[in-house]
Design a protein around this motif. Structure first.
Motif, PDB file in Angstrom:
ATOM      1  N   GLY A 115     -17.848   6.935 -16.779  1.00 62.46           N
ATOM      2  CA  GLY A 115     -18.684   7.688 -15.847  1.00 62.46           C
ATOM      3  C   GLY A 115     -18.629   7.178 -14.434  1.00 62.46           C
ATOM      4  N   ILE A 116     -17.469   6.674 -14.010  1.00 63.26           N
ATOM      5  CA  ILE A 116     -17.303   6.082 -12.684  1.00 63.26           C
ATOM      6  C   ILE A 116     -16.500   7.033 -11.794  1.00 63.26           C
ATOM      7  CG2 ILE A 116     -16.291   4.184 -11.378  1.00 63.26           C
ATOM      8  CD1 ILE A 116     -16.706   2.436 -13.891  1.00 63.26           C
ATOM      9  N   THR A 117     -17.086   7.437 -10.673  1.00 57.78           N
ATOM     10  CA  THR A 117     -16.391   8.281  -9.706  1.00 57.78           C
ATOM     11  C   THR A 117     -16.641   7.742  -8.307  1.00 57.78           C
ATOM     12  OG1 THR A 117     -16.696  10.236 -11.113  1.00 57.78           O
ATOM     13  CG2 THR A 117     -16.055  10.611  -8.820  1.00 57.78           C
ATOM     14  N   PRO A 118     -15.628   7.286  -7.601  1.00 55.45           N
ATOM     15  CA  PRO A 118     -15.826   6.791  -6.231  1.00 55.45           C
ATOM     16  C   PRO A 118     -16.222   7.926  -5.285  1.00 55.45           C
ATOM     17  CG  PRO A 118     -13.722   6.058  -7.155  1.00 55.45           C
ATOM     18  CD  PRO A 118     -14.239   7.127  -8.064  1.00 55.45           C
ATOM     19  N   ASP A 119     -16.828   7.557  -4.168  1.00 57.71           N
ATOM     20  CA  ASP A 119     -17.144   8.523  -3.113  1.00 57.71           C
ATOM     21  C   ASP A 119     -15.977   8.687  -2.156  1.00 57.71           C
ATOM     22  OD1 ASP A 119     -20.023   9.179  -3.647  1.00 57.71           O
ATOM     23  OD2 ASP A 119     -20.198   7.000  -3.440  1.00 57.71           O
ATOM     24  N   LEU A 120     -15.251   7.598  -1.925  1.00 54.53           N
ATOM     25  CA  LEU A 120     -14.096   7.597  -1.025  1.00 54.53           C
ATOM     26  C   LEU A 120     -13.049   6.661  -1.606  1.00 54.53           C
ATOM     27  CD1 LEU A 120     -15.951   7.173   2.398  1.00 54.53           C
ATOM     28  CD2 LEU A 120     -15.004   9.309   1.502  1.00 54.53           C
ATOM     29  N   CYS A 121     -11.769   6.962  -1.335  1.00 57.46           N
ATOM     30  CA  CYS A 121     -10.693   6.108  -1.861  1.00 57.46           C
ATOM     31  C   CYS A 121      -9.603   5.926  -0.808  1.00 57.46           C
ATOM     32  CB  CYS A 121     -10.095   6.732  -3.124  1.00 57.46           C
ATOM     33  SG  CYS A 121      -8.781   5.731  -3.875  1.00 57.46           S
ATOM     34  N   LEU A 122      -9.234   4.696  -0.600  1.00 53.92           N
ATOM     35  CA  LEU A 122      -8.139   4.331   0.302  1.00 53.92           C
ATOM     36  C   LEU A 122      -6.989   3.788  -0.532  1.00 53.92           C
ATOM     37  CD1 LEU A 122      -6.851   3.592   3.052  1.00 53.92           C
ATOM     38  CD2 LEU A 122      -8.223   1.503   3.028  1.00 53.92           C
ATOM     39  N   VAL A 123      -5.808   4.348  -0.347  1.00 49.52           N
ATOM     40  CA  VAL A 123      -4.598   3.862  -1.020  1.00 49.52           C
ATOM     41  C   VAL A 123      -3.789   3.072  -0.003  1.00 49.52           C
ATOM     42  CG1 VAL A 123      -2.492   4.519  -2.232  1.00 49.52           C
ATOM     43  CG2 VAL A 123      -4.587   5.835  -2.592  1.00 49.52           C
ATOM     44  N   GLY A 124      -3.414   1.854  -0.360  1.00 48.61           N
ATOM     45  CA  GLY A 124      -2.797   0.948   0.604  1.00 48.61           C
ATOM     46  C   GLY A 124      -1.295   1.064   0.733  1.00 48.61           C
ATOM     47  N   GLU A 125      -0.732   2.243   0.541  1.00 56.03           N
ATOM     48  CA  GLU A 125       0.719   2.411   0.698  1.00 56.03           C
ATOM     49  C   GLU A 125       1.141   2.123   2.138  1.00 56.03           C
ATOM     50  OE1 GLU A 125       3.227   2.998  -1.242  1.00 56.03           O
ATOM     51  OE2 GLU A 125       2.226   3.417  -3.133  1.00 56.03           O
ATOM     52  N   PRO A 126       2.391   1.657   2.325  1.00 56.08           N
ATOM     53  CA  PRO A 126       2.881   1.394   3.685  1.00 56.08           C
ATOM     54  C   PRO A 126       3.160   2.705   4.431  1.00 56.08           C
ATOM     55  CG  PRO A 126       4.606   0.954   2.075  1.00 56.08           C
ATOM     56  CD  PRO A 126       3.369   1.245   1.293  1.00 56.08           C
ATOM     57  N   THR A 127       2.242   3.111   5.279  1.00 57.66           N
ATOM     58  CA  THR A 127       2.354   4.399   5.982  1.00 57.66           C
ATOM     59  C   THR A 127       2.756   4.260   7.443  1.00 57.66           C
ATOM     60  OG1 THR A 127       0.004   4.332   6.564  1.00 57.66           O
ATOM     61  CG2 THR A 127       0.598   5.437   4.509  1.00 57.66           C
ATOM     62  N   SER A 128       2.561   3.070   8.014  1.00 57.42           N
ATOM     63  CA  SER A 128       2.883   2.891   9.432  1.00 57.42           C
ATOM     64  C   SER A 128       4.394   2.917   9.634  1.00 57.42           C
ATOM     65  CB  SER A 128       2.300   1.567   9.939  1.00 57.42           C
ATOM     66  OG  SER A 128       0.888   1.537   9.759  1.00 57.42           O
ATOM     67  N   VAL A 129       4.822   3.367  10.804  1.00 57.10           N
ATOM     68  CA  VAL A 129       6.255   3.572  11.049  1.00 57.10           C
ATOM     69  C   VAL A 129       6.806   2.551  12.052  1.00 57.10           C
ATOM     70  CG1 VAL A 129       8.024   5.231  11.757  1.00 57.10           C
ATOM     71  CG2 VAL A 129       5.964   6.034  10.561  1.00 57.10           C
ATOM     72  N   ASN A 130       6.408   2.663  13.295  1.00 56.45           N
ATOM     73  CA  ASN A 130       6.950   1.775  14.326  1.00 56.45           C
ATOM     74  C   ASN A 130       6.027   0.609  14.653  1.00 56.45           C
ATOM     75  OD1 ASN A 130       9.379   3.343  14.845  1.00 56.45           O
ATOM     76  ND2 ASN A 130       8.015   4.853  15.788  1.00 56.45           N
ATOM     77  N   GLN A 131       4.741   0.794  14.445  1.00 59.49           N
ATOM     78  CA  GLN A 131       3.774  -0.285  14.633  1.00 59.49           C
ATOM     79  C   GLN A 131       2.580  -0.014  13.744  1.00 59.49           C
ATOM     80  OE1 GLN A 131       1.798  -0.360  18.519  1.00 59.49           O
ATOM     81  NE2 GLN A 131       2.536   1.717  18.925  1.00 59.49           N
ATOM     82  N   LEU A 132       1.885  -1.079  13.376  1.00 55.90           N
ATOM     83  CA  LEU A 132       0.753  -0.946  12.488  1.00 55.90           C
ATOM     84  C   LEU A 132      -0.274   0.019  13.073  1.00 55.90           C
ATOM     85  CD1 LEU A 132      -0.683  -1.980   9.882  1.00 55.90           C
ATOM     86  CD2 LEU A 132      -1.845  -3.638  11.355  1.00 55.90           C
ATOM     87  N   GLY A 133      -0.626   1.027  12.271  1.00 59.17           N
ATOM     88  CA  GLY A 133      -1.670   1.946  12.686  1.00 59.17           C
ATOM     89  C   GLY A 133      -1.195   3.243  13.293  1.00 59.17           C
TER      90      GLY A 133
END
Length: 380
Positions: A160-178
């Motif tokens: 019965g566990i459901t988060p309100d928000l979820c962040l997945v830590g995949e590497p998404t940055s391209v040329n600089q962090l963020g």
């Protein structure tokens, strides 16, 4: 740096060989990091991957939760501890983390042990009563992903566990962090086409039935399809042919069978089933058979609370304004998006899956600061 810095935690994880499907020692290390912080840690084996997929074996998963006050919001972080095989030609042992200049080298430094380490590092600075925090960690993301995040979601549903928000830590940055976060991903379906004919001598074509001709017609019709022109958040869907096979060693023989394979990456104007039906009509009308396998459906988390929190934290820490994107391949966010708003954000992806994979040490520190701000504000 303290033993709880993102750098030191990343070193500990990298030092655990965890080629997909991951089990054992890397999960031991993960559990050892979380239990002293008050997390309830559950580990389980979900199944065995078939050997004919080339990466068979057991898959381990970990779900950890630290509960906040009654009624508190729940923030989840999702990621994977399995890594792709390192390959030959590294400058140093891929599973012996090594800092060279400003970079930490090792398989998984970017994809994605570095971001997991950054998130765990933030937990040391967050009040234990801030809210509920969980980690959804699999050992089966780099492979077929049949026994990983999907099994973790089943476990959460049972409890019965459901988060309100979820962040997945995949590497998404391209040329600089963020500079980029992912608010969605395209779907993926692979299709195998088989056309059977009748073998015969090339000098007597009336006594044979050439499957190559039929396959050529099928591929031509499929290639002429224009699936869409894209949407506000997605690029146009694309069809790519990935294999053709006849296996005919003789120059004077009409073969009995011809096969083809294609891959479609598609936006949210389609589903895997709708595209399979579209291609199936062409294939069967021309005497062929189709076997589609849907790897994932498209998803979109419209710009809102979560992407806003992440974007504000990125800009505050780095000064960078992130682009909201849906580009790239699939990730486990495609599963989690069915139960919770999900956004992907992590390190620069330039060296992921490459020889001498490396992350900037400063990026690890900055990522930890960003994650800390996001969690604090999401749970406040």
């Amino acid at each position: 740096m303290s033993d709880n810095s993102a750098l030191e935690l990343a070193k500990r994880l990298i030092a655990c060989p965890s080629i997909t499907p991951a089990t054992g020692i890397v999960f031991d290390e993960m559990e050892a990091m979380l239990q002293p912080l008050g997390f309830e840690v559950s580990r389980f084996i979900a199944g065995d991957r078939p050997e004919d997929e080339g990466l068979g074996g057991a898959v381990e998963n970990l779900f950890a939760i630290r509960r906040g006050p009654e009624g508190a919001r729940h923030f989840a972080f999702a990621g994977h501890l399995d890594v792709v095989p390192p390959g030959e030609g590294w400058g140093s042992d891929p599973f012996v983390p090594k800092v060279k200049g400003d970079l930490l080298h090792g398989r998984g430094a970017v994809d994605m042990k570095g971001s997991i380490a950054a998130f765990v590092s933030t937990l040391h600075s967050l009040p234990s009563d801030l809210g509920t925090i969980s980690l959804i960690i699999t050992g089966d993301e780099e492979g077929p992903a049949r026994f990983g995040t999907v099994a973790l979601m089943d476990l959460m549903a049972e409890r019965g566990i459901t988060p309100d928000l979820c962040l997945v830590g995949e590497p998404t940055s391209v040329n600089q962090l963020g500079d980029m976060m992912k608010i969605g991903r395209r779907g993926s379906v692979n299709m195998w086409i088989t056309v059977n004919g009748t073998q015969g001598h090339v000098a007597y074509p009336h006594l044979a039935d050439n499957p190559i001709t039929k396959l050529g017609t099928i591929l031509s019709e499929i290639d002429a399809l224009q699936l869409d022109e894209g949407t506000d958040w997605f690029q146009p869907s694309n069809i790519e042919f990935t294999d053709l096979s006849v296996g005919n060693p003789a120059h004077n023989v009409i073969p009995a069978k011809a096969e083809g394979r294609l891959s479609i990456r598609f936006n949210d104007q389609h589903s895997g089933d709708s595209l399979s039906g579209l291609v199936r009509e062409i294939v069967e009308r021309n005497g062929g058979e189709l076997n589609p396998i849907i790897s994932g459906e498209p998803f979109l988390t419209p710009p809102g609370e979560l992407s806003g929190l992440i974007g504000e934290a990125i800009t505050e820490v780095t000064g960078v304004e992130p682009e909201l994107s849906t580009t790239g391949g699939t990730s486990d966010a495609r599963f989690l998006s069915k139960i919770v708003p999900v956004v992907e954000f992590g390190l620069c992806n330039a060296t992921m899956h490459k020889l001498d994979e490396a992350v900037a040490v400063d990026d690890l520190d900055q990522l930890a600061k960003i994650y800390a701000l996001v969690v604090k504000r999401a749970l406040s």
